[in-house]
Write an enzyme that holds these catalytic residues in place. Structure first.
Site, short mmCIF file in Angstrom:
data_model
loop_
_atom_site.label_atom_id
_atom_site.label_comp_id
_atom_site.label_asym_id
_atom_site.label_seq_id
_atom_site.Cartn_x
_atom_site.Cartn_y
_atom_site.Cartn_z
N GLU A 22 0.82 -1.22 0.00
CA GLU A 22 0.00 0.00 0.00
C GLU A 22 0.85 1.26 0.00
O GLU A 22 0.52 2.25 -0.68
CB GLU A 22 -0.94 -0.01 1.21
CG GLU A 22 -2.06 -1.03 1.07
CD GLU A 22 -2.98 -1.07 2.27
OE1 GLU A 22 -4.07 -1.67 2.16
OE2 GLU A 22 -2.62 -0.50 3.32
N HIS B 213 -10.23 0.23 0.12
CA HIS B 213 -10.58 -0.65 1.23
C HIS B 213 -12.06 -1.04 1.22
O HIS B 213 -12.49 -1.85 2.07
CB HIS B 213 -10.22 0.02 2.57
CG HIS B 213 -8.75 0.04 2.85
ND1 HIS B 213 -7.91 0.99 2.29
CD2 HIS B 213 -7.96 -0.76 3.62
CE1 HIS B 213 -6.68 0.76 2.71
NE2 HIS B 213 -6.67 -0.29 3.50
#
Length: 240
Positions: free
Chosen positions: A138, A171
């Site tokens: 990420e 997410h």
């Protein structure tokens, strides 16, 4: 944006959607060999995330071997200090965002976190994905590539805002977009402040590890506190 960066984005996106094919294959294979099918998801996550990280590191190998890449930040001691401070900054940003979300009527708790804990309970080794490999990927994708590319053209606020919203959307918990965006801003700040991607990576890894461990050890107590907080909120809401 560099061609290699586009390839990395494609690898990351492919990893995210690989479960559509990978998990059914693992389920079939596990069933064929008599292995518990509950392990198919964590095994695939570990496989796909590890493979994606290895591919991305291979793509960035020349850049990582470049001296300017290793020395672009401040001193080692300064980076270590900011990495440690960054853990608390990320936790504070998460806490502040959670309070604001609660005031806006967003329910406490994260389905994403619950799913992660369920996977770890079934296969403890999966913590490597949630606490180490996932955060590294990420930070490379959302901070180094997306935020970094935007920051070459725009100021910090605009670059951090766009990259953090993308980070939050990835997410798939849009009710918590403020919470994820706050963390994205924090990691972007650490990246700009230290000019080293290793600092937000360390802070992100440490924060995820801490959150997972706390949620696992104190799972029952946290659920009880969330129920109590929701009950108090409903009680107060009855008078407003």
């Amino acid at each position: 944006m560099k061609r290699d960066y586009w390839i990395i984005l494609i690898v990351y996106i492919a990893m995210q959607f690989s479960s559509l094919i990978g998990i059914p294959l693992f389920l079939y294979g596990f069933n064929y060999f008599g292995i518990s099918q509950s392990l198919a998801v964590p095994f695939w996550l570990l496989t796909s995330f590890t493979l994606a990280l290895l591919i991305i590191i291979f793509i960035l190998r020349k850049e990582m071997n470049n001296r300017s890449f290793r020395k672009q930040g401040g001193s080692v001691s300064e980076s270590v200090i900011w990495a440690i401070v960054g853990i608390f900054l990320a936790l504070f940003a998460q806490y502040a965002a959670a309070i604001i979300e609660n005031l806006l009527g967003v329910e406490m708790g994260s389905e994403n976190t619950k799913d992660i804990l369920t996977i770890i309970e079934a296969f403890p080794l999966a913590i490597i994905v949630t606490s180490i490999i996932g955060p590294i990927l990420e930070e490379i994708v959302f901070r180094k590539i997306i935020f970094g590319s935007l920051h070459n053209r725009y100021n910090f606020f605009i670059s951090a805002l766009i990259s953090s919203v993308i980070f939050a959307a990835a997410h798939m918990e849009f009710q918590h977009i403020l919470l994820y965006s706050a963390m994205g801003f924090t990691f972007a700040f650490l990246y700009v402040k230290t000019k080293s991607i290793f600092v937000p990576i360390f802070a992100h890894v440490a924060m995820n590890t801490l959150v997972v461990l706390v949620q696992s050890v104190y799972k029952d107590d946290i659920e009880r506190l969330q129920r109590d907080a929701k009950a108090v909120q409903n009680f107060i809401g009855g008078f407003l």
